[in-house]
Structures are given as structure tokens and as C-alpha cells.
Design an enzyme around this catalytic site. Sequence first.
Site, PDB file in Angstrom:
ATOM      1  N   HIS A  65      95.431  23.635  38.253  1.00 33.31           N
ATOM      2  CA  HIS A  65      96.178  22.650  37.472  1.00 33.31           C
ATOM      3  C   HIS A  65      97.268  21.996  38.322  1.00 33.31           C
ATOM      4  CE1 HIS A  65      94.444  25.085  34.179  1.00 33.31           C
ATOM      5  NE2 HIS A  65      94.509  23.972  33.476  1.00 33.31           N
ATOM      6  N   ASP A 114      85.521  20.375  35.809  1.00 34.49           N
ATOM      7  CA  ASP A 114      86.771  20.748  35.170  1.00 34.49           C
ATOM      8  C   ASP A 114      87.588  19.464  35.024  1.00 34.49           C
ATOM      9  OD1 ASP A 114      88.794  22.257  34.041  1.00 34.49           O
ATOM     10  OD2 ASP A 114      88.848  23.744  35.643  1.00 34.49           O
TER      11      ASP A 114
END
Length: 336
Positions: free
Chosen positions: A181, A250
Site C-alpha cells: 500500500h 491488486d
Amino acid sequence: MPKAFICGCAGLVLDAEERAFLRREDPWGLILFKRNVADRDQVRALTRLFRECVGRPNAPVLIDQEGGRVQRMAPPHWRAYPAAAAIEAGLGPSRAEAAARLVARLIAFDLAEVGITVDCAPVLDVAEPETHAAIGSRAFSSQPERVAAMGRAVAEGLFAGGVAPVVKHMPGHGRARADSHHELPVVDAAWDALKRDFAPFAALNDLPMAMSAHVLYTAIDKRHPATASSIVVAKVMRGEIGFDGLILSDDVSMKALKGPYEERAAAIIDAGLDIVLHCNGELDQARAVAFAAPQLSGSSLRRAEAALASISGPQPFDVEQGVRQLAAITAELGVA
């Protein structure tokens, strides 16, 4: 045909600008997060309106509902579920698999009730002592065979409730020492060592959908993370693992990836993935992703259609009995 991307939305309802975007760009699916979830009636209305906008009654709506700390639908409106690692560590193998299957069946009930048809679970990453907390208790075990067995149980429970699973994060996030992230994790393990991480995905390569890892594996491709690596996709995901299902990236907005969003999306498609996933609901970013995403066609269309075909009506299930069993399991595990 729909385009090869999945988008998020900003809030609890689709505003006029979002509805126009969905009608014009026709994403394959929608993914929901906590910001999109209030109660059953609201989520049901949101999923219904999304499908009206794209004109496909079976358009997939996705969510990450794993249990533990990754539950987008949470109390007080929905039940809390134990984390993957807690189930595996707290019960013997056969009981752990039965518990995982039950948890997934109850999760599927919650999701199907509000029009969500795809759960981004199970996590098949193999845990290590230094696995980053971004995965942490989301991983079932440090033993690949146990990860595979528990992952299979979760998939069975979801399917029984009319929800399709997405295995993640292929080809394995357990060796990562960083959170994708926020930055790009780099894994320097040799090919022979990485086979241990591939094993659960190979064991479940018959499932309809997988999500890629934003991880750089230097033994395979020194330049590109798996999500944007044609080498990793061909040699590992389609080759060594033997996965012929639909592969989603993702989230393309994670900081592990760099560059303009149009370029990120194009690189993912060029690498051989089927679907670009954009989660944060930022409409300008979503427009750039949509511009780069082609209409689904060829093998990607075949895989997408097979994924939708894997979703069938729920099997008979005594929810009240399941809830009582869940209460007994969580009490035994010592979790709320």
C-alpha cells in the site's frame, strides 16, 4: 462487452457523475469498502443501482470480507468473524477446516443478502516469522499444505453460499517485508525457495479468480512487480502455478506502483492480466484506468464468463445453527 476493469465508488450512494461514468465506461465490476457500507438496505440499494447503470444483472460486486481485521461489513449490522491465523492455530487440522468452511458460509450469507457476489478471499500467502503486518494474521499458516487446505475450505464455504472466491495475492506475498500500500516490496529469494510460496496457489489452480501481488521477485523479473510483469504472469502464474482463471490486479492506486494511472493500467493489461482493479473511488483516476482498459475479449472474456458461471444459487443452510456454531468456535478461540 464490458471493459477490463473494476472500480470503486466514493461513498454510500452513486452520485450523478459516478452513474454517468458507469453507464459510459461499463466496468466489469464494482468493489466496495467500509466507506461504501452503512446497513443492509443501503448496500442492497447500492449494488442494485450499479447493475442498473451497467445494464448487466449479473455484473459482479466484490468486497474484501476475510474475517479478523479485514471486514468491510462489520458490527453492529453484521457479525464479526475470526482471523485466518486464529482459526488455524486454535483448532486441530480437521476442525480448523470445518470452522473455516462454516465462517465462509456465513460470510457468503451476509454478502449474498445484499447483492455482493464475489469475496476477495481466501488469502493463500504463506506466513513467515518476518511476514509484514500488512498480511500478518490474514495468513493461515507457515505450512503451504495447511494454507492450501484452509483456502480450499473457505472457497467451498463461499461457493455453497452463492459467492465466488478470489485467491490472493498470487504468486505469494508472505516473503514481503514491506506494505505494498505504501511502497514496492522486493523479494530476493531464489526460484527454488519461491516454489514454497507458489504451492497453495497451484493446489487451488482450479478456482475461477485470483488477485496478483504488487511484489518484485528479483529471481524472476528484476524490473517489474508481478502485477506488471509478463514474465511472472507467463512463467509463474500461468506456467508453474497453472492458473487459467481470471486474474485481477491488486489495487492499481497502491503506492507500490508508479506513474500515471493510464500507464499503470496499460502495463497491467500488457503483462497479461485480465482485469485492472481500481479501488479508491477517485473518479479522475478511474477515468484514466477506463481509458486504458480494453473491452473484454478472447481468453480474458472466456475467463470472466467462467468466473460468473461459477456463481450459483446458495445451497440449503440453517443460518441460526451456523451462528450458534460460530459462537462456540469464537469462544473456544478466545476472540470476540
